[in-house]
Design a protein around this motif. Structure first.
Motif, PDB file in Angstrom:
ATOM      1  N   UNK A 197       0.987  -1.106   0.059  1.00 29.46           N
ATOM      2  CA  UNK A 197       0.062   0.028  -0.084  1.00 29.46           C
ATOM      3  C   UNK A 197       0.893   1.286   0.105  1.00 29.46           C
ATOM      4  N   UNK A 198       1.799   1.115   0.729  1.00 26.76           N
ATOM      5  CA  UNK A 198       2.792   2.374   0.941  1.00 26.76           C
ATOM      6  C   UNK A 198       3.511   2.613  -0.340  1.00 26.76           C
ATOM      7  N   UNK A 199       4.238   1.623  -1.121  1.00 27.56           N
ATOM      8  CA  UNK A 199       4.756   1.540  -2.300  1.00 27.56           C
ATOM      9  C   UNK A 199       4.187   2.036  -3.506  1.00 27.56           C
ATOM     10  N   UNK A 200       3.042   1.666  -3.450  1.00 20.53           N
ATOM     11  CA  UNK A 200       1.919   2.249  -4.626  1.00 20.53           C
ATOM     12  C   UNK A 200       0.844   3.371  -4.182  1.00 20.53           C
ATOM     13  N   UNK A 201       1.100   3.878  -3.291  1.00 20.79           N
ATOM     14  CA  UNK A 201       0.041   4.759  -2.564  1.00 20.79           C
ATOM     15  C   UNK A 201      -0.405   5.677  -3.516  1.00 20.79           C
ATOM     16  N   UNK A 218     -11.766  -9.223  13.966  1.00 21.02           N
ATOM     17  CA  UNK A 218     -12.110  -7.675  13.967  1.00 21.02           C
ATOM     18  C   UNK A 218     -11.081  -6.871  14.554  1.00 21.02           C
ATOM     19  N   UNK A 219     -10.314  -7.366  15.575  1.00 23.44           N
ATOM     20  CA  UNK A 219      -9.402  -6.535  16.099  1.00 23.44           C
ATOM     21  C   UNK A 219      -8.251  -6.029  15.182  1.00 23.44           C
ATOM     22  N   UNK A 220      -7.846  -7.185  14.235  1.00 22.02           N
ATOM     23  CA  UNK A 220      -6.959  -7.163  13.375  1.00 22.02           C
ATOM     24  C   UNK A 220      -7.281  -6.089  12.368  1.00 22.02           C
ATOM     25  N   UNK A 221      -8.560  -5.907  11.926  1.00 21.56           N
ATOM     26  CA  UNK A 221      -8.957  -5.137  11.140  1.00 21.56           C
ATOM     27  C   UNK A 221      -8.901  -3.665  11.515  1.00 21.56           C
ATOM     28  N   UNK A 222      -9.169  -3.686  12.973  1.00 17.98           N
ATOM     29  CA  UNK A 222      -9.211  -2.431  13.343  1.00 17.98           C
ATOM     30  C   UNK A 222      -7.714  -1.641  13.242  1.00 17.98           C
ATOM     31  N   UNK A 223      -6.739  -2.649  13.748  1.00 16.93           N
ATOM     32  CA  UNK A 223      -5.322  -2.234  13.639  1.00 16.93           C
ATOM     33  C   UNK A 223      -4.966  -1.929  12.061  1.00 16.93           C
ATOM     34  N   UNK A 227      -3.520   1.560  10.204  1.00 17.96           N
ATOM     35  CA  UNK A 227      -2.283   1.707   9.243  1.00 17.96           C
ATOM     36  C   UNK A 227      -2.621   2.280   7.974  1.00 17.96           C
ATOM     37  N   UNK A 228      -3.655   2.096   7.397  1.00 17.01           N
ATOM     38  CA  UNK A 228      -4.252   2.624   6.328  1.00 17.01           C
ATOM     39  C   UNK A 228      -4.249   4.119   6.586  1.00 17.01           C
ATOM     40  N   UNK A 229      -5.083   4.638   7.632  1.00 20.22           N
ATOM     41  CA  UNK A 229      -5.149   6.078   7.909  1.00 20.22           C
ATOM     42  C   UNK A 229      -3.817   6.820   7.831  1.00 20.22           C
ATOM     43  N   UNK A 230      -2.697   6.031   8.381  1.00 25.31           N
ATOM     44  CA  UNK A 230      -1.541   6.923   8.681  1.00 25.31           C
ATOM     45  C   UNK A 230      -0.858   6.962   7.537  1.00 25.31           C
ATOM     46  N   UNK A 231      -1.032   6.010   6.519  1.00 27.02           N
ATOM     47  CA  UNK A 231      -0.487   5.998   5.161  1.00 27.02           C
ATOM     48  C   UNK A 231      -1.108   7.169   4.315  1.00 27.02           C
ATOM     49  N   UNK A 235      -9.390   4.557   2.448  1.00 32.51           N
ATOM     50  CA  UNK A 235     -10.020   3.256   2.672  1.00 32.51           C
ATOM     51  C   UNK A 235     -10.445   3.088   3.917  1.00 32.51           C
ATOM     52  N   UNK A 236     -11.613   3.147   4.062  1.00 36.33           N
ATOM     53  CA  UNK A 236     -12.248   2.984   5.471  1.00 36.33           C
ATOM     54  C   UNK A 236     -12.813   1.710   5.756  1.00 36.33           C
ATOM     55  N   UNK A 237     -12.656   1.083   7.096  1.00 38.52           N
ATOM     56  CA  UNK A 237     -13.185  -0.183   7.574  1.00 38.52           C
ATOM     57  C   UNK A 237     -14.667   0.035   7.842  1.00 38.52           C
ATOM     58  N   UNK A 238     -15.540  -0.627   7.188  1.00 38.09           N
ATOM     59  CA  UNK A 238     -16.983  -0.722   7.764  1.00 38.09           C
ATOM     60  C   UNK A 238     -17.347  -1.780   8.601  1.00 38.09           C
ATOM     61  N   UNK A 239     -17.538  -1.548   9.794  1.00 35.40           N
ATOM     62  CA  UNK A 239     -17.871  -2.108  11.014  1.00 35.40           C
ATOM     63  C   UNK A 239     -19.298  -2.857  10.875  1.00 35.40           C
ATOM     64  N   UNK A 240     -19.503  -3.901  10.714  1.00 32.57           N
ATOM     65  CA  UNK A 240     -20.953  -4.442  10.685  1.00 32.57           C
ATOM     66  C   UNK A 240     -21.262  -5.609  11.743  1.00 32.57           C
ATOM     67  N   UNK A 241     -22.422  -5.783  12.210  1.00 32.05           N
ATOM     68  CA  UNK A 241     -22.902  -6.894  13.167  1.00 32.05           C
ATOM     69  C   UNK A 241     -22.574  -8.040  12.365  1.00 32.05           C
ATOM     70  N   UNK A 242     -22.002  -8.887  13.177  1.00 27.77           N
ATOM     71  CA  UNK A 242     -21.876 -10.512  12.347  1.00 27.77           C
ATOM     72  C   UNK A 242     -20.568 -11.076  12.713  1.00 27.77           C
ATOM     73  N   UNK A 243     -20.510 -12.432  12.409  1.00 22.76           N
ATOM     74  CA  UNK A 243     -19.416 -13.081  12.791  1.00 22.76           C
ATOM     75  C   UNK A 243     -18.713 -13.692  11.501  1.00 22.76           C
ATOM     76  N   UNK A 244     -17.575 -14.420  11.728  1.00 24.37           N
ATOM     77  CA  UNK A 244     -16.801 -14.969  10.640  1.00 24.37           C
ATOM     78  C   UNK A 244     -17.643 -16.275   9.917  1.00 24.37           C
ATOM     79  N   UNK A 245     -18.618 -16.049   9.363  1.00 23.10           N
ATOM     80  CA  UNK A 245     -19.733 -17.015   8.611  1.00 23.10           C
ATOM     81  C   UNK A 245     -20.069 -16.685   7.378  1.00 23.10           C
ATOM     82  N   UNK A 246     -20.577 -17.788   6.762  1.00 21.36           N
ATOM     83  CA  UNK A 246     -21.058 -17.501   5.364  1.00 21.36           C
ATOM     84  C   UNK A 246     -22.428 -16.803   5.380  1.00 21.36           C
ATOM     85  N   UNK A 247     -23.056 -16.820   6.419  1.00 19.89           N
ATOM     86  CA  UNK A 247     -24.180 -15.804   6.540  1.00 19.89           C
ATOM     87  C   UNK A 247     -24.027 -14.436   6.309  1.00 19.89           C
ATOM     88  N   UNK A 248     -22.885 -13.991   7.115  1.00 21.20           N
ATOM     89  CA  UNK A 248     -22.432 -12.651   6.975  1.00 21.20           C
ATOM     90  C   UNK A 248     -22.111 -12.468   5.639  1.00 21.20           C
TER      91      UNK A 248
END
Length: 268
Positions: A197-201, A218-223, A227-231, A235-248
């Motif tokens: 991302x930084x090389x080709x920003x 989710x915590x990794x996505x927040x982190x 990083x994206x903001x600092x660069x 590109x903004x993270x969209x936080x949505x209700x749900x878990x790591x599932x095919x339903x989501x």
């Protein structure tokens, strides 16, 4: 040429609008599979949307577990959505998942996606061509692949979308039993999304990503979002209700279609 041979399914024997390809690739020295869904076979130069799957999956899981074709048809039926051809490749079948990386062992799962998959689909689909705009998306490990490949090849892809993504290669250990050393690359920074991302920003295509607030990633996505903001990348993270599932993923893959549609309309 990396594509050595292609076996193509007979449309008479498959569900409507589906195509299966088996591609022999010199990048991997093996055969790999691709599922294709094209509801617009009479169209030309269709946008190509590559959908990357997660760990322990294969080319069929986006449709067979996620019903992505139904999600696309439902969104298209609402009116206004651009016609697209959905491409669902295998990750290459490396242990629990290849992470779509060019590994130090010589197997290049990256080139399989960015070269072989695109070439095979264009060769076997009159609706696609070298004039088609190419987009990349994925879920979990596939989200990691979409973000990293999209950032590394910014002129190849017109847009990047990721759902519930692994954002650090070390997070693979949350899902697979294999030692992380299997994912070693020749260059230490190769697997780092932020590096590309930084090389080709200054040349990146539009990016979106989302994650469920109950997801283990989710915590990794927040982190990663910080990083994206600092660069200084839009590109903004969209936080949505749900878990790591095919339903989501079934529920929210329409966001990918809408996002790519918005880009496609600006390019016409």
């Amino acid at each position: 040429m990396a594509v050595i041979r292609i076996e193509q399914s007979n449309p008479e024997y498959l569900a409507e609008h589906f195509q299966l390809l088996t591609v022999q690739s010199s990048h991997l020295n093996r055969r790999c599979d691709i599922s294709v869904f094209n509801a617009h076979p009479d169209s030309k130069d269709l946008p190509i949307v590559i959908l990357l799957h997660g760990v322990y999956g294969n080319h069929w899981v986006w449709s067979g577990l996620g019903g992505v074709h139904k999600a696309y048809i439902d969104e298209y039926a609402k009116g206004g959505l651009s016609q697209m051809i959905l491409i669902m490749p295998s990750d290459g079948g490396f242990y629990g998942g290849s992470a779509y990386l060019p590994l130090a062992n010589g197997e290049n799962y990256e080139k399989w996606i960015v070269e072989d998959v695109i070439a095979a689909v264009i060769k076997c689909n009159p609706s696609a061509s070298i004039a088609s705009n190419v987009y990349i998306a994925g879920l979990s490990m596939g989200g990691y692949g979409a973000l990293r490949l999209g950032a590394k090849y910014p002129t190849l892809f017109k847009g990047i979308s990721a759902h519930s993504s692994i954002t650090d290669i070390r997070e693979m250990t949350l899902f697979v039993a294999e030692d992380l050393s299997l994912y070693n690359t020749h260059l230490t920074y190769e697997s780092d999304i932020a590096h590309w991302l930084e090389v080709n920003k200054n040349h990146l295509p539009p990016i979106r990503f989302d994650c469920g607030t109950e997801d283990t990633l989710y915590s990794g996505n927040l982190k990663f979002n910080e990083q994206v903001k600092q660069l200084g990348i839009h590109a903004q993270l969209e936080s949505l209700p749900g878990s790591h599932s095919w339903e989501y993923w079934h529920q929210h893959v329409s966001k990918t279609f809408q996002f790519f549609d918005g880009i496609e309309r600006t390019l016409k």
